[in-house]
Design an enzyme around this catalytic site. Sequence first.
Site, short mmCIF file in Angstrom:
data_model
loop_
_atom_site.label_atom_id
_atom_site.label_comp_id
_atom_site.label_asym_id
_atom_site.label_seq_id
_atom_site.Cartn_x
_atom_site.Cartn_y
_atom_site.Cartn_z
N HIS A 1 34.10 -55.18 33.25
CA HIS A 1 34.17 -54.57 31.92
C HIS A 1 32.76 -54.54 31.35
O HIS A 1 31.98 -55.47 31.55
CB HIS A 1 35.07 -55.42 31.01
CG HIS A 1 34.83 -55.20 29.54
ND1 HIS A 1 34.14 -56.10 28.76
CD2 HIS A 1 35.18 -54.18 28.72
CE1 HIS A 1 34.10 -55.64 27.51
NE2 HIS A 1 34.71 -54.48 27.47
N GLY B 1 42.38 -46.44 12.96
CA GLY B 1 43.04 -45.20 13.34
C GLY B 1 42.39 -44.55 14.53
O GLY B 1 42.37 -43.33 14.66
#
EC number: 1.3.3.3
Length: 299
Positions: A106, A258
């Site tokens: 990662h 969001g």
Amino acid sequence: MKPDAHQVKQFLLNLQDTICQQLTAVDGAEFVEDSWQREAGGGGRSRVLRNGGVFEQAGVNFSHVHGEAMPASATAHRPELAGRSFEAMGVSLVVHPHNPYVPTSHANVRFFIAEKPGAEPVWWFGGGFDLTPFYGFEEDAIHWHRTARDLCLPFGEDVYPRYKKWCDDYFYLKHRNEQRGIGGLFFDDLNTPDFDHCFAFMQAVGKGYTDAYLPIVERRKAMAYGERERNFQLYRRGRYVEFNLVWDRGTLFGLQTGGRTESILMSMPPLVRWEYDYQPKDGSPEAALSEFIKVRDWV
């Protein structure tokens, strides 16, 4: 020098291109790109390679989001950010190989700036890279950490030890009392001594990831494995899922602002399994992993 968000964005777009090209060169399969827009401001490019020759799934995501107000996850520990507009941009990637002898990796590099009229901008860089092996090989761990140390050295002798410790502390599953993997580098809130210095360090980390990871992939990708190793890999991938959904600040930030859910959850392994009260056999290579991932000095 005044923070230059446009310059950072161009570097990040180029970094995404370069890493995808390097992973494709190793694997043979191509990435599929999905460009997206965020209704509240910004967007990104998500790229995924699936069922390749080496990688079961590799996701390399670029995002650049902006808004008029900060989310709760960001202002909780930085109250001075309340009432400022913000821009957040970064490249985040996770590689899940087919072969259990090849570790999962990662990496993430990011830039954040918050502004309001009549005030100095608040900005910082963050990022790092970490390695999650299923089977421990000392030479791989030493190479990974040596690469991390060497890229840090031009920025000061204390940089690698500090960011290695931060990585060990961050990628820790409190509910399991174990590390997620063998760590690497993790830094956040970097804004001193100046923009140019911090940007140069972020670039070094972004470019250093493939130097650290790809030699390990080449060394392990052809090793023979069977059902036992594959089952253990899928079981250990469960820890990855647990960390990302319970502890990871980036995942929480993305969901609270969001962000695009598909892109945020792109880091998830494509297949995973849980097994109640699983205990590896004493003396087995699987049992050795719990000792291997304990924090230590690799270089």
